[in-house]
Every structure is written in C-alpha cells, then in structure tokens.
Design a protein around this motif. Sequence first.
Motif, PDB file in Angstrom:
ATOM      1  N   GLN A 171     -18.486  39.850   4.211  1.00 15.81           N
ATOM      2  CA  GLN A 171     -18.687  39.348   5.566  1.00 15.81           C
ATOM      3  C   GLN A 171     -19.394  40.379   6.443  1.00 15.81           C
ATOM      4  O   GLN A 171     -20.253  40.037   7.260  1.00 15.81           O
ATOM      5  CB  GLN A 171     -17.340  38.970   6.186  1.00 15.81           C
ATOM      6  CG  GLN A 171     -16.725  37.691   5.648  1.00 15.81           C
ATOM      7  CD  GLN A 171     -15.412  37.355   6.330  1.00 15.81           C
ATOM      8  OE1 GLN A 171     -14.574  38.232   6.547  1.00 15.81           O
ATOM      9  NE2 GLN A 171     -15.233  36.094   6.674  1.00 15.81           N
ATOM     10  N   ASP A 229     -12.289  44.709  10.349  1.00 13.45           N
ATOM     11  CA  ASP A 229     -11.221  43.932   9.726  1.00 13.45           C
ATOM     12  C   ASP A 229     -11.756  42.983   8.663  1.00 13.45           C
ATOM     13  O   ASP A 229     -10.995  42.534   7.805  1.00 13.45           O
ATOM     14  CB  ASP A 229     -10.470  43.119  10.792  1.00 13.45           C
ATOM     15  CG  ASP A 229      -9.700  44.014  11.754  1.00 13.45           C
ATOM     16  OD1 ASP A 229      -9.287  45.109  11.327  1.00 13.45           O
ATOM     17  OD2 ASP A 229      -9.537  43.632  12.923  1.00 13.45           O
ATOM     18  N   HIS A 230     -13.023  42.667   8.704  1.00 13.53           N
ATOM     19  CA  HIS A 230     -13.595  41.678   7.798  1.00 13.53           C
ATOM     20  C   HIS A 230     -13.807  42.280   6.408  1.00 13.53           C
ATOM     21  O   HIS A 230     -13.761  43.504   6.211  1.00 13.53           O
ATOM     22  CB  HIS A 230     -14.903  41.141   8.354  1.00 13.53           C
ATOM     23  CG  HIS A 230     -14.753  40.444   9.667  1.00 13.53           C
ATOM     24  ND1 HIS A 230     -14.505  41.117  10.854  1.00 13.53           N
ATOM     25  CD2 HIS A 230     -14.814  39.126  10.001  1.00 13.53           C
ATOM     26  CE1 HIS A 230     -14.423  40.245  11.846  1.00 13.53           C
ATOM     27  NE2 HIS A 230     -14.609  39.039  11.361  1.00 13.53           N
ATOM     28  N   LEU A 259     -20.200  38.801  13.593  1.00  8.87           N
ATOM     29  CA  LEU A 259     -19.027  38.774  12.720  1.00  8.87           C
ATOM     30  C   LEU A 259     -18.320  37.429  12.855  1.00  8.87           C
ATOM     31  O   LEU A 259     -18.108  36.943  13.973  1.00  8.87           O
ATOM     32  CB  LEU A 259     -18.066  39.914  13.075  1.00  8.87           C
ATOM     33  CG  LEU A 259     -18.542  41.327  12.725  1.00  8.87           C
ATOM     34  CD1 LEU A 259     -17.592  42.359  13.303  1.00  8.87           C
ATOM     35  CD2 LEU A 259     -18.663  41.494  11.210  1.00  8.87           C
ATOM     36  N   PRO A 260     -17.945  36.777  11.764  1.00  7.08           N
ATOM     37  CA  PRO A 260     -17.285  35.468  11.864  1.00  7.08           C
ATOM     38  C   PRO A 260     -15.887  35.597  12.439  1.00  7.08           C
ATOM     39  O   PRO A 260     -15.256  36.657  12.393  1.00  7.08           O
ATOM     40  CB  PRO A 260     -17.259  34.976  10.402  1.00  7.08           C
ATOM     41  CG  PRO A 260     -17.296  36.230   9.588  1.00  7.08           C
ATOM     42  CD  PRO A 260     -18.120  37.216  10.358  1.00  7.08           C
ATOM     43  N   GLU A 261     -15.410  34.490  13.021  1.00  5.39           N
ATOM     44  CA  GLU A 261     -14.065  34.486  13.595  1.00  5.39           C
ATOM     45  C   GLU A 261     -12.992  34.505  12.512  1.00  5.39           C
ATOM     46  O   GLU A 261     -11.950  35.142  12.670  1.00  5.39           O
ATOM     47  CB  GLU A 261     -13.886  33.262  14.490  1.00  5.39           C
ATOM     48  CG  GLU A 261     -14.810  33.243  15.708  1.00  5.39           C
ATOM     49  CD  GLU A 261     -14.571  32.037  16.577  1.00  5.39           C
ATOM     50  OE1 GLU A 261     -13.719  31.193  16.180  1.00  5.39           O
ATOM     51  OE2 GLU A 261     -15.213  31.913  17.635  1.00  5.39           O
ATOM     52  N   GLU A 262     -13.242  33.806  11.416  1.00  8.09           N
ATOM     53  CA  GLU A 262     -12.259  33.760  10.332  1.00  8.09           C
ATOM     54  C   GLU A 262     -12.445  34.974   9.430  1.00  8.09           C
ATOM     55  O   GLU A 262     -13.556  35.261   8.974  1.00  8.09           O
ATOM     56  CB  GLU A 262     -12.413  32.472   9.518  1.00  8.09           C
ATOM     57  CG  GLU A 262     -11.361  32.301   8.435  1.00  8.09           C
ATOM     58  CD  GLU A 262     -11.526  30.998   7.689  1.00  8.09           C
ATOM     59  OE1 GLU A 262     -10.773  30.774   6.724  1.00  8.09           O
ATOM     60  OE2 GLU A 262     -12.415  30.209   8.077  1.00  8.09           O
ATOM     61  N   ILE A 263     -11.376  35.673   9.181  1.00  3.22           N
ATOM     62  CA  ILE A 263     -11.409  36.902   8.380  1.00  3.22           C
ATOM     63  C   ILE A 263     -10.930  36.591   6.969  1.00  3.22           C
ATOM     64  O   ILE A 263      -9.859  35.987   6.795  1.00  3.22           O
ATOM     65  CB  ILE A 263     -10.540  37.996   9.013  1.00  3.22           C
ATOM     66  CG1 ILE A 263     -11.043  38.333  10.418  1.00  3.22           C
ATOM     67  CG2 ILE A 263     -10.523  39.247   8.150  1.00  3.22           C
ATOM     68  CD1 ILE A 263     -10.190  39.345  11.147  1.00  3.22           C
ATOM     69  N   ASP A 280     -21.270  43.121  16.227  1.00  2.00           N
ATOM     70  CA  ASP A 280     -20.028  42.434  16.603  1.00  2.00           C
ATOM     71  C   ASP A 280     -20.284  40.972  16.954  1.00  2.00           C
ATOM     72  O   ASP A 280     -19.394  40.130  16.782  1.00  2.00           O
ATOM     73  CB  ASP A 280     -19.371  43.146  17.789  1.00  2.00           C
ATOM     74  CG  ASP A 280     -18.813  44.507  17.389  1.00  2.00           C
ATOM     75  OD1 ASP A 280     -18.555  44.709  16.192  1.00  2.00           O
ATOM     76  OD2 ASP A 280     -18.655  45.370  18.283  1.00  2.00           O
ATOM     77  N   ARG A 281     -21.464  40.640  17.431  1.00  2.00           N
ATOM     78  CA  ARG A 281     -21.757  39.253  17.802  1.00  2.00           C
ATOM     79  C   ARG A 281     -21.905  38.360  16.592  1.00  2.00           C
ATOM     80  O   ARG A 281     -21.732  37.139  16.706  1.00  2.00           O
ATOM     81  CB  ARG A 281     -23.044  39.204  18.638  1.00  2.00           C
ATOM     82  CG  ARG A 281     -23.018  40.039  19.889  1.00  2.00           C
ATOM     83  CD  ARG A 281     -24.042  39.581  20.911  1.00  2.00           C
ATOM     84  NE  ARG A 281     -25.236  39.007  20.325  1.00  2.00           N
ATOM     85  CZ  ARG A 281     -26.451  39.546  20.398  1.00  2.00           C
ATOM     86  NH1 ARG A 281     -26.614  40.716  20.998  1.00  2.00           N
ATOM     87  NH2 ARG A 281     -27.497  38.940  19.877  1.00  2.00           N
TER      88      ARG A 281
END
Length: 236
Positions: free
Chosen positions: A52, A47-48, A173-177, A170-171
């Motif tokens: 990112q 999704d990023h 990847l930032p929370e904000e997309i 996956d660890r």
Amino acid sequence: MPAPRPILLPLLLAASLGGCSMGGSTKPSQSAYEAFDSSNTYSRSLDHSPAQACEAVRRALLSQGFVVGRAETDVVEARKYFQQEESHEQVEFRAVCMPQLRGDQQTVVFVNAVQDRYALRKSNTSASVGVSALGSLSLPIGSSDDSLVKVASETLQDPNFYKRFFAVLDRFLPEEIERPAKPAAATQAQPTLFPVLPYPQPVPAELPPEQPAATGLPAAPPEAPATPPPQPPAGG
C-alpha cells in the motif's frame, strides 16, 4: 653590544616563519560531507502495508509530473526533467518500502532524490576535400553539433523537499489498512520427564458365543420328556 648585520635579519625571519609553520597543524580536506545523523529526513514509518505504501508513492510522484520507470510492491523509481536557460536538470527519485522491525507501525519508507545537471556543449565538425594535385585536405566548415554533457550530480539534502513529498504521500494513502494474517498457534507437545518406550498393542481375540444375561433367579429345571398315555390291554 654590536648591532646584528643586515644580512642576518632575513635568515632569522625565515627561520621564525618556518618554525611557526611546522608547529601548526593543517586539517585534511574532507572528500565527503556526510554527517550520518539520526534525523528522519529520508524515511517515514507508516501503518499501511509495504504494498500500500509503494502504491501511494507511485500515485504521489505521478501527481507531481514524474515519469515512473519502475513500480513494484517494494521499490518505485521515477524521473522529472527541468530546463533553466542553457542548463538542463534531471531529478531521479527512488523509494523503497520495507517491513518495520520495531514498534507498532508495519512499514518504513526510505526515499532519496539525485539531481543531475547537464550543459549544452558545441563541437565543430570538419570535412575532407579531395584535390587531385594536393591529395586530401581537411577543411573546417561552419556547422556545429550540440550535445548535452553531464556537469554535476548531487543527492538532494534539503529536508523541506522531502517534507513536501511525504505531505503529498499522505493524501494518497488508502483509508483501509491491510493487516497480515496472524499465523495459527501451533500446539507444542509437553516435554516428558521419562521416555516412554513403545508398547505392542494387543491383538483382539475371538469372543466366545453370546451367553444369556444373568437375572439373579434360580435357573428353571430342564423339562422332562413327555410320556405317552397308557394303552388299554388288547382283547379286553
């Protein structure tokens, strides 16, 4: 009926074996083992944004001991070295982050790893010794030079290897997309059925002097000029 002579038996046997070998078909040896299946071993959709995703790839490789040699917004390249007894192995990892062309997710990450194997080879050296009577002689000496020589190179095809990498990815990847800004909707002119020819604009003329506004009442008569009063006669 007389029995066949012994000399004819080897000829008949050779003819029968030759016919069997000619009738059978041999499969050509494969030079490549690529199946081109539809599995997603080497790719994942995220999704990023691509920037990112590639930044998360860089952090994931650094966390596993890889040496990052190239890190951009769409490409990441890294290497890791292994030593097993007398063989030296090197894994070169490459990831490409590209925009997704279909679906709701906006990025697809393509990865592949190439494993090179090196072996230690020794080469003896010789030296030339000058002798006045015999000239120059080349005599071997006891020293040797060790060097690594590439003996194999292969693309890693183990699905578990790439599953473990994507689990580490996956660890990081930032929370904000990040979402790309939507382009402003451009107003499109409606097509006209008949073309409208340009018409010259009128030139404004000079306006007449301002007149009093009409009130609907009869206009007052003009005032008569004032007459002087009569003068008495002189001498009276």
